[in-house]
Write a protein that holds these residues in place. Structure first.
Motif, mmCIF file in Angstrom:
data_model
loop_
_atom_site.group_PDB
_atom_site.id
_atom_site.type_symbol
_atom_site.label_atom_id
_atom_site.label_comp_id
_atom_site.label_asym_id
_atom_site.label_seq_id
_atom_site.Cartn_x
_atom_site.Cartn_y
_atom_site.Cartn_z
ATOM 1 N N TYR A 130 88.806 30.221 22.451
ATOM 2 C CA TYR A 130 89.201 29.048 23.230
ATOM 3 C C TYR A 130 90.702 28.938 23.472
ATOM 4 C CZ TYR A 130 84.605 26.920 23.533
ATOM 5 O OH TYR A 130 83.298 26.651 23.858
ATOM 6 N N SER A 131 91.510 29.489 22.581
ATOM 7 C CA SER A 131 92.960 29.387 22.739
ATOM 8 C C SER A 131 93.612 30.694 22.344
ATOM 9 C CB SER A 131 93.511 28.230 21.889
ATOM 10 O OG SER A 131 93.201 28.427 20.517
ATOM 11 N N MET A 132 94.879 30.844 22.696
ATOM 12 C CA MET A 132 95.605 32.077 22.396
ATOM 13 C C MET A 132 96.421 31.903 21.118
ATOM 14 S SD MET A 132 96.210 35.181 23.331
ATOM 15 C CE MET A 132 96.121 35.546 25.088
ATOM 16 N N PRO A 133 96.120 32.678 20.072
ATOM 17 C CA PRO A 133 96.905 32.587 18.836
ATOM 18 C C PRO A 133 98.383 32.812 19.103
ATOM 19 C CG PRO A 133 94.935 33.906 18.495
ATOM 20 C CD PRO A 133 95.035 33.665 19.973
ATOM 21 N N ILE A 305 93.606 30.240 8.015
ATOM 22 C CA ILE A 305 94.637 30.302 9.048
ATOM 23 C C ILE A 305 95.169 28.904 9.349
ATOM 24 C CG2 ILE A 305 95.094 30.823 11.483
ATOM 25 C CD1 ILE A 305 94.828 33.272 9.661
ATOM 26 N N GLY A 306 96.493 28.773 9.310
ATOM 27 C CA GLY A 306 97.145 27.528 9.678
ATOM 28 C C GLY A 306 98.017 27.755 10.905
ATOM 29 N N GLY A 307 98.951 26.867 11.129
ATOM 30 C CA GLY A 307 99.826 27.015 12.292
ATOM 31 C C GLY A 307 99.194 26.439 13.540
ATOM 32 N N ALA A 308 99.390 27.134 14.658
ATOM 33 C CA ALA A 308 98.904 26.587 15.925
ATOM 34 C C ALA A 308 98.616 27.701 16.923
ATOM 35 C CB ALA A 308 99.947 25.624 16.499
ATOM 36 N N SER A 309 98.040 27.298 18.052
ATOM 37 C CA SER A 309 97.739 28.235 19.136
ATOM 38 C C SER A 309 98.096 27.578 20.461
ATOM 39 C CB SER A 309 96.257 28.631 19.108
ATOM 40 O OG SER A 309 95.443 27.483 19.258
ATOM 41 N N LEU A 310 98.035 28.359 21.524
ATOM 42 C CA LEU A 310 98.377 27.863 22.858
ATOM 43 C C LEU A 310 97.104 27.608 23.669
ATOM 44 C CD1 LEU A 310 101.421 30.156 23.763
ATOM 45 C CD2 LEU A 310 101.391 27.986 22.491
ATOM 46 N N TRP A 311 97.049 26.440 24.284
ATOM 47 C CA TRP A 311 95.867 26.024 25.055
ATOM 48 C C TRP A 311 96.229 25.846 26.522
ATOM 49 C CZ3 TRP A 311 90.999 24.887 22.800
ATOM 50 C CH2 TRP A 311 90.967 24.967 21.398
ATOM 51 N N LEU A 312 95.341 26.323 27.389
ATOM 52 C CA LEU A 312 95.470 26.105 28.832
ATOM 53 C C LEU A 312 94.817 24.772 29.190
ATOM 54 C CD1 LEU A 312 94.534 29.623 30.270
ATOM 55 C CD2 LEU A 312 96.680 28.414 30.712
ATOM 56 N N ILE A 313 95.534 23.940 29.914
ATOM 57 C CA ILE A 313 95.004 22.637 30.310
ATOM 58 C C ILE A 313 94.487 22.699 31.748
ATOM 59 C CG2 ILE A 313 95.511 20.178 30.539
ATOM 60 C CD1 ILE A 313 95.581 21.328 27.652
ATOM 61 N N ALA A 314 93.318 22.150 31.964
ATOM 62 C CA ALA A 314 92.681 22.175 33.283
ATOM 63 C C ALA A 314 93.360 21.176 34.228
ATOM 64 C CB ALA A 314 91.198 21.843 33.142
#
Length: 437
Positions: A130-133, A305-314
């Motif tokens: 769903y998102s890019m690490p 896994i912690g931290g965050a990822s990058l999400w594309l918004i529609a």
């Protein structure tokens, strides 16, 4: 005729001088990391002159999530947003994203096989990425080798079990002639994330249905033998005055407690390796790092896994979404992941980046950067270490932290605190599920 030719030339010229596609990127990295992200953006714009990235620090992880919600409601949402790992279920359920998998299915240039398996598994739900690490971390033990030596402890053998953690903390805690504690054995940011990490290291789940991975979670299950041992451990540390608690979720206070030598050990994020290496050295100390503790040596789970990822918004044009996808791939490149890793402590999300650093001797010269990777790669692969997926994670953490504080204040026993927290989190999960199902 001349006018027609002039119009054609002008149209052609406008085509050549077309404005770049502009995308908005919101992130939650503060301090020196703001400049590092801005440098990465500058490199991207140089490599892709037809894309302009407006990058903006949007506050802490919770603040960024709240700002995104407000941006979506006002029609002002960014193209890319950095969301912490526990926002995964909420982002999936929100209906405002473009799953990374949708772009991957159209793009043969990117192979997810380069990603570390635990990271890929965390952000993959129901078979879809769903998102890019981007910035991945786990919890890690940091310890002061110099203070270990002064206390007669082996500086190359950090505590591995709960009993050893208690024993070491007793040895490292010091009082002055008036009975005031001048050095604690342990400190931490008083954050439920650390308790979650201890639970996974003990190979135990946080919620049912395989941590919400094989079906939507319906109840909390951390009021278990493993959960009770963790609460009893912290209860004992507090009763004996061996641990220095910070205000709730105060990462900065925990860092200062450790860097100053006020505490000899600290459990916190791997992303702080660079800060601690430089901070301890400036105070004449040597840094050591170790794995998360386990109830006993027969138990072998691992970190989450912690931290965050990058999400594309529609809600953006296809052209802008594709431009945003190019940026997400760029920050995930081998060279950029190495740059990010060395500049922070977040470990690379790519196998090739780790291999390159190993071959170049980086980890031989900087072993504290490698501890988190080794801990992750040696971990058991199961649903407990994959991490929970629930839509009320921020509220869950707050509940566990309140339970911890009530235990420390003597309002509740470890059993009562754990039981109350589990019941409350189950209520939160069920309320969330009623809304989204």
């Amino acid at each position: 005729m001349k006018r027609t030719v002039m119009i054609v030339l002008m149209v052609s010229l406008l085509g050549v001088l077309s404005f770049p596609v502009t995308i908005e990127f919101w992130h939650a990295m503060s301090g020196d990391r703001i400049a590092l992200i801005e440098d990465i953006v500058s490199d991207f714009e140089e490599a892709y002159p037809d894309i302009k990235v407006n990058v903006q620090y949007s506050g802490s992880y919770p603040e960024t999530l709240n700002k995104l919600i407000a941006g979506v409601q006002s029609g002002n949402a960014p193209h890319i947003v950095q969301i912490y790992e526990i926002g995964t279920r909420l982002m999936i359920d929100s209906g405002v994203i473009v799953p990374a998998q949708d772009l991957l299915d159209q793009d043969d240039s990117y192979d997810v096989g380069v990603l570390l398996e635990p990271i890929l598994n965390y952000y993959t739900v129901d078979g879809k990425l769903y998102s890019m690490p981007f910035n991945s971390s786990t919890a890690l033990l940091y310890y002061n080798k110099t203070l270990f030596e002064e206390a007669g402890l082996d500086p190359n053998r950090p505590p591995q079990t709960y009993e050893e953690l208690l024993e070491y903390s007793r040895i490292l805690t010091k009082k002055d002639s008036r009975g005031n504690t001048v050095q604690y054995g342990l400190t931490w940011p008083t954050h439920a994330w650390v308790i979650e990490q201890f639970l996974a290291a003990a190979d135990a789940p946080l919620v049912n249905n395989d941590n919400g991975r094989t079906a939507r979670a319906t109840e909390a299950v951390f009021n278990s033998e493993a959960g009770l041992k963790i609460f009893e451990l912290f209860d004992q540390l507090n009763k004996e005055g061996l641990i220095l608690n910070t205000p709730r979720e105060d990462w900065s206070a925990a860092r200062q407690n450790f860097i100053s030598g006020k505490a000899a050990m600290l459990y916190t994020s791997t992303s702080d390796v660079k800060i601690f290496q430089e901070g301890l050295e400036s105070n004449g100390y040597e840094l050591g790092t170790g794995f998360l503790p386990v109830p006993d040596v027969s138990v072998s789970g691992g970190p989450i896994i912690g931290g965050a990822s990058l999400w594309l918004i529609a809600g953006h044009s296809d052209e802008e979404t594709k431009a945003a996808w190019e940026f997400m791939k760029f920050v995930n490149r081998e060279d950029q992941q190495i740059r990010w890793h060395q500049g922070t402590g977040y470990f690379p999300v790519r196998k090739d980046a780790i291999q390159r650093l190993h071959y170049e001797g980086f980890y031989a010269e900087n072993p504290n950067y490698f501890t988190s990777l080794l801990q992750l790669l040696l971990a058991k692969r199961d649903f407990n270490t994959a991490g929970a997926v629930i839509g009320v994670f921020p509220e869950t953490r707050e509940t566990i932290e309140i339970a911890y504080e009530r235990m420390v204040d003597g309002q509740m026993t470890p059993e009562e605190a754990l039981s109350w927290a589990e019941s409350r989190v189950t209520e939160l999960i069920q309320e969330y599920n009623e809304f989204y199902q």
